[in-house]
Design an enzyme around this catalytic site. Structure first.
Site, PDB file in Angstrom:
ATOM      1  N   HIS A  17       0.856  -1.182   0.000  1.00 15.80           N
ATOM      2  CA  HIS A  17       0.000   0.000   0.000  1.00 15.80           C
ATOM      3  C   HIS A  17       0.897   1.237   0.000  1.00 15.80           C
ATOM      4  CE1 HIS A  17      -3.506  -2.480   0.909  1.00 15.80           C
ATOM      5  NE2 HIS A  17      -2.799  -3.069   1.862  1.00 15.80           N
ATOM      6  N   TYR A 138      -9.045  38.758  -7.341  1.00 14.28           N
ATOM      7  CA  TYR A 138     -10.129  38.181  -8.132  1.00 14.28           C
ATOM      8  C   TYR A 138     -10.323  38.879  -9.475  1.00 14.28           C
ATOM      9  CZ  TYR A 138     -14.766  36.765  -9.620  1.00 14.28           C
ATOM     10  OH  TYR A 138     -15.824  36.304 -10.367  1.00 14.28           O
ATOM     11  N   LYS A 142     -10.112  37.106 -13.056  1.00 13.30           N
ATOM     12  CA  LYS A 142     -11.299  37.075 -13.924  1.00 13.30           C
ATOM     13  C   LYS A 142     -10.943  37.511 -15.343  1.00 13.30           C
ATOM     14  CE  LYS A 142     -16.089  38.676 -14.138  1.00 13.30           C
ATOM     15  NZ  LYS A 142     -17.135  39.498 -13.453  1.00 13.30           N
TER      16      LYS A 142
END
Length: 219
Positions: A17, A138, A142
Site C-alpha cells: 500500500h 479576483y 477574472k
C-alpha cells in the site's frame, strides 16, 4: 505485524500500500484517530486543519490531505506512531513547523502518473483567486480567464496544487497556460517544509529525499 517503510529512505515498494511518504503492509484509515503517541508521549490530532503531503517515486505522484498533530519535540523520519492501544499505525514522515503529518488513508487525495507532465505546489495567499498556474486578486484572475477562454484547449502538461488556509485547489494547464481542469477541496491546509525532519545516515547508506518539497508563494 504491520510494517511501514519511509519513501524518504528509499522504502517505496509497488507491491505494498502506498500513501504520502510511506509504503506499508496495511491500509490504516488515519482519519479516525484523535490522539496518537510517539515513544509513549501522547499528542492530539489538530481539528479542521490538515497537511498536504506527497511522494514522487518512479514517476508516480501520491498526494493527500492528511491529519496532523502538534509536537514540540524533535522527531525523526521513520519514528513509529502508535494509537492509544499501543498498535503501530504509521511512522513519522512530513513536518510543518511544530506539526507532524499522520500518513495513511487520509482525506482528498491525488494519484498521478507523471510521465510527460509536471506538478508544482504553491501556498495560496489569503484573498487571492487562481487561474491555471497563477494566483492574483479576483478581478485580475477574472480578466485572465476571459483572455484564455479564447484559446483552444491542448493536452495537459502541468498540474498545480494550491494550498490555502481555507481551501485547497488542483488545476491542470496546457502549454499556453489555459486551465483544462480544476478540483476544489473545502479544507484548510499547510505544506510541509523541506529538510526540517533530518535523516541520520550510516556511512554506507544512500540518501533519497525525493519526497521533500519547496513551497513558496507564487504570483
Amino acid at each position: 505485524m504491520a510494517m511501514f517503510y519511509a519513501h524518504a529512505l528509499g522504502g517505496y515498494d509497488e507491491n505494498l500500500h502506498a500513501f504520502p511518504g510511506i509504503s506499508s503492509t496495511v491500509a490504516n484509515d488515519v482519519r479516525k484517530y484523535s490522539v496518537v503517541s510517539v515513544y509513549n508521549n501522547k499528542y492530539d490530532i489538530v481539528k479542521d486543519k490538515y497537511m498536504w503531503c506527497y511522494s514522487q517515486v518512479n514517476k508516480r505522484y501520491i498526494g493527500a490531505l492528511l491529519p496532523m498533530f502538534e509536537c514540540n519535540e524533535y522527531l525523526q523520519i521513520g519514528d513509529p506512531i502508535h494509537d492509544q492501544e499501543g498498535n503501530q499505525i504509521s511512522i513519522i514522515t512530513y513536518r510543518h513547523k511544530n506539526y507532524y503529518a499522520l500518513s495513511g488513508i487520509g482525506y482528498e487525495s491525488l494519484d498521478l502518473c507523471l510521465e510527460g507532465v509536471g506538478i508544482h505546489h504553491h501556498v495560496l495567499e489569503t484573498g487571492n483567486a487562481v487561474y491555471g498556474k497563477v494566483q492574483h486578486d479576483y478581478s485580475t484572475i477574472k480578466e485572465k480567464a476571459k483572455e484564455m477562454n479564447a484559446l483552444s484547449p491542448g493536452p495537459i502538461i502541468d498540474y498545480h496544487v494550491w494550498i490555502g488556509d481555507c481551501i485547497c485547489q488542483v488545476t491542470a494547464v496546457d502549454v499556453h497556460g489555459k486551465e483544462i481542469m480544476r478540483m476544489r477541496f473545502k479544507k484548510g491546509a499547510v505544506l510541509p517544509i523541506p529538510n526540517l525532519v533530518k535523516v541520520k545516515l550510516g556511512e554506507n547508506d544512500t540518501e533519497n529525499l525525493s519526497s521533500t518539497i519547496s513551497a513558496a508563494p507564487s504570483r
